[in-house]
Design a protein around this motif. Structure first.
Motif, PDB file in Angstrom:
ATOM      1  N   GLU A  10      -0.203   3.018  -6.905  1.00  0.00           N
ATOM      2  CA  GLU A  10       0.384   2.753  -5.588  1.00  0.00           C
ATOM      3  C   GLU A  10      -0.670   2.079  -4.713  1.00  0.00           C
ATOM      4  O   GLU A  10      -1.768   2.610  -4.540  1.00  0.00           O
ATOM      5  CB  GLU A  10       0.845   4.080  -4.957  1.00  0.00           C
ATOM      6  N   ASP A  11      -0.357   0.901  -4.166  1.00  0.00           N
ATOM      7  CA  ASP A  11      -1.341   0.173  -3.368  1.00  0.00           C
ATOM      8  C   ASP A  11      -1.370   0.620  -1.909  1.00  0.00           C
ATOM      9  O   ASP A  11      -2.335   0.343  -1.201  1.00  0.00           O
ATOM     10  CB  ASP A  11      -1.090  -1.335  -3.448  1.00  0.00           C
ATOM     11  N   GLU A  12      -0.320   1.300  -1.423  1.00  0.00           N
ATOM     12  CA  GLU A  12      -0.310   1.813  -0.051  1.00  0.00           C
ATOM     13  C   GLU A  12      -1.046   3.147  -0.008  1.00  0.00           C
ATOM     14  O   GLU A  12      -0.578   4.135  -0.588  1.00  0.00           O
ATOM     15  CB  GLU A  12       1.122   1.984   0.453  1.00  0.00           C
ATOM     16  N   THR A  13      -2.183   3.176   0.673  1.00  0.00           N
ATOM     17  CA  THR A  13      -3.043   4.364   0.669  1.00  0.00           C
ATOM     18  C   THR A  13      -2.315   5.607   1.169  1.00  0.00           C
ATOM     19  O   THR A  13      -2.442   6.689   0.585  1.00  0.00           O
ATOM     20  CB  THR A  13      -4.293   4.115   1.539  1.00  0.00           C
ATOM     21  N   SER A  14      -1.532   5.459   2.246  1.00  0.00           N
ATOM     22  CA  SER A  14      -0.842   6.622   2.820  1.00  0.00           C
ATOM     23  C   SER A  14       0.178   7.198   1.833  1.00  0.00           C
ATOM     24  O   SER A  14       0.299   8.416   1.693  1.00  0.00           O
ATOM     25  CB  SER A  14      -0.139   6.228   4.124  1.00  0.00           C
ATOM     26  N   MET A  15       0.906   6.325   1.144  1.00  0.00           N
ATOM     27  CA  MET A  15       1.893   6.769   0.162  1.00  0.00           C
ATOM     28  C   MET A  15       1.208   7.442  -1.024  1.00  0.00           C
ATOM     29  O   MET A  15       1.674   8.482  -1.522  1.00  0.00           O
ATOM     30  CB  MET A  15       2.722   5.571  -0.320  1.00  0.00           C
ATOM     31  N   GLY A  33      -4.995   1.709  -7.318  1.00  0.00           N
ATOM     32  CA  GLY A  33      -4.399   0.857  -6.296  1.00  0.00           C
ATOM     33  C   GLY A  33      -3.928  -0.485  -6.808  1.00  0.00           C
ATOM     34  O   GLY A  33      -3.263  -1.225  -6.084  1.00  0.00           O
ATOM     35  N   ASP A  53       4.645   2.224  -8.638  1.00  0.00           N
ATOM     36  CA  ASP A  53       5.297   1.431  -7.594  1.00  0.00           C
ATOM     37  C   ASP A  53       5.202  -0.026  -8.026  1.00  0.00           C
ATOM     38  O   ASP A  53       4.107  -0.553  -8.212  1.00  0.00           O
ATOM     39  CB  ASP A  53       4.591   1.651  -6.253  1.00  0.00           C
ATOM     40  N   PRO A  60       2.781  -7.707  -3.412  1.00  0.00           N
ATOM     41  CA  PRO A  60       3.194  -6.401  -2.897  1.00  0.00           C
ATOM     42  C   PRO A  60       4.638  -6.350  -2.427  1.00  0.00           C
ATOM     43  O   PRO A  60       5.226  -5.258  -2.363  1.00  0.00           O
ATOM     44  CB  PRO A  60       2.221  -6.157  -1.732  1.00  0.00           C
ATOM     45  N   ASP A  61       5.213  -7.500  -2.077  1.00  0.00           N
ATOM     46  CA  ASP A  61       6.600  -7.517  -1.607  1.00  0.00           C
ATOM     47  C   ASP A  61       7.600  -7.795  -2.729  1.00  0.00           C
ATOM     48  O   ASP A  61       8.810  -7.768  -2.498  1.00  0.00           O
ATOM     49  CB  ASP A  61       6.763  -8.583  -0.510  1.00  0.00           C
TER      50      ASP A  61
END
Length: 451
Positions: A10-15, A33, A53, A60-61
């Motif tokens: 998962e590249d989104e740190t918060s997720m 990441g 993900d 990323p999109d």
């Protein structure tokens, strides 16, 4: 009891933090990441399940990078399950991922309790598949190991020795020429042993400058030397409960050989600038293409360290010492590289196969890989010719038609047997001959049947 290992990509740190926080009470969680980090973790310490993900950099999109990584993961020989994490609007992408081999998908926002149920089942199935594979190998007496292809007697004997030593934690010394697959054998020993779920750390002793090698291996404390702005954990310590592979051990300076010997004897290390010994439980596999017995006589390698490492010596034969494997390996690499450009290439011409089997292969398997990859690209027709792999025959002894026919016949039979796992009935069908005829030809050409 150790927690089961899973990987979150998962590249989104918060997720990533949210998922790890929600699952860490049940699982041993690693996080990556991007695709490169993910494959490094899978290679060093294979998880039972991967949460993926699909929206990874540099896309990323979108889902192109995630789907590309999924294909790489599905190519890993060790059983593991991939669970795709996707948004509500990307259900079609999730279905595509399932068609490429993903075990399941989970839509955002993530419900941790539901995800735990899916993960529990995925990890159970991975364990079950691993167990089934082990049972099949035990029942059938399978003699190959991960990533290594062998039909020749020297390689089959080597693989059997490797299987036996994998059950222990003794140091192993792997010797052989460059390009023979020594590091691949080291990885296989790690995967076959009880430490397979723990870290595999590979150190190239010949590629790290001597003034940095001690810090890389043993670590250092903050302020221990100029530029030591923070504590660094060494490679040996990172391999805690796992395996450290010391590639090109013959290049290790004598000063560091003393520290390595102390680690092998006492099971402890000291970081540079450290005051207390640190206990480290890591198996050591040493790899070299140097003749260490000569290095010992010349004073370049410590005799006591040599004997400490040489508890179980393994020698990987050069390709010219395992000639029975040459046509099988050639076909394997041809099949592998042909997939990269499509099914255009049908195979090797008879002249190319003659050239391949007659060549000495001084660069061993690595050279064969490079030549065949080049041949797949350069071939103008459906068949790879000697010139495509730079093995054009310019002269030499002229063979009789009978000799050429006998050699081609023996090569065809060896290939058919290897391709059909030495099943006589299937090989006979493949060759379009009867079983009795195949038995006669096997006897005529003195071909060894792998049991």
């Amino acid at each position: 009891m150790d927690k089961e290992h899973i990987l979150i990509v998962e590249d989104e740190t918060s997720m990533a933090k949210q998922l790890k926080w929600g699952l860490a009470d049940v699982y041993d969680v690693s996080v990556a990441g991007d695709a490169r980090q993910a494959m490094e973790i899978i290679d060093a310490r294979p998880p039972l399940a991967v949460l993926l993900d699909l929206g990874l950099p540099p896309d990323p999109d979108g889902a192109t990078e995630g789907l590309r990584l999924l294909e790489k993961i599905m190519g890993v020989p060790r059983p593991l399950k991939v669970i795709v994490i996707t948004g509500n609007t990307h259900r079609d992408v999730a279905v595509k991922a399932i068609s490429k081999g993903a075990y399941d998908y989970h839509q955002k926002p993530v419900n941790i309790e539901e995800l735990k149920i899916v993960l529990k089942r995925a990890c159970y199935l991975s364990r079950l598949e691993q167990h089934v594979t082990e049972l099949e190998e035990a029942v059938t007496g399978k003699t190959t190991i991960e990533g290594m292809i062998a039909t020749s007697k020297p390689m089959l004997e080597l693989i059997e020795r490797a299987r036996r030593v994998a059950r222990t934690s003794y140091p192993v010394l792997i010797q052989g020429q460059s390009g023979t697959g020594k590091e691949r054998l080291a990885r296989a020993i790690h995967q076959l042993g009880d430490r397979s779920e723990k870290p595999l750390v590979i150190v190239d002793c010949g590629a790290i400058p001597e003034n940095l090698l001690e810090s890389e291996l043993f670590g250092h404390e903050k302020g221990s030397f100029t530029g030591a702005h923070a504590r660094q954990i060494g490679k040996l310590e990172r391999a805690q409960h796992g395996t450290v592979v010391l590639d090109e051990i013959g290049e290790l300076p004598l000063t560091l050989q003393v520290k390595l010997l102390r680690f092998l004897q006492e099971g402890t290390i000291e970081r540079i600038g450290g005051k207390e010994p640190i206990r480290v439980d890591a198996r050591v596999i040493a790899v070299t293409n140097v003749d260490l017995t000569r290095a010992v006589k010349e004073g370049l390698f410590r005799e006591d360290l040599y004997y400490r490492l040489n508890v179980v010596p393994l020698y990987v034969p050069a390709l010219k010492e395992r000639t029975d494997d040459i046509p099988v390996l050639a076909k394997h690499f041809l099949d592998t590289y042909s997939q990269e450009i499509g099914p255009r290439i049908k195979g090797f011409s008879s002249a190319a196969m003659d050239a391949i089997t007659a060549y000495d292969w001084p660069g061993n398997i690595r050279e064969m890989q490079n030549r065949i990859r080049r041949g797949v690209v350069m071939a103008e027709g459906d068949w790879i010719e000697p010139r495509d792999i730079d093995l054009e025959v310019t002269g030499g002894e002229v063979k009789s038609l009978k000799e050429i026919r006998d050699e081609a016949e023996a090569a065809a039979i060896s290939l058919a047997l290897a391709r059909n796992n030495y099943n006589i009935t299937r090989a006979a069908i493949d060759l379009d001959i009867s079983r009795p005829t195949l038995h006669d030809l096997i006897k005529k050409h003195n071909i060894t049947i792998q049991k």
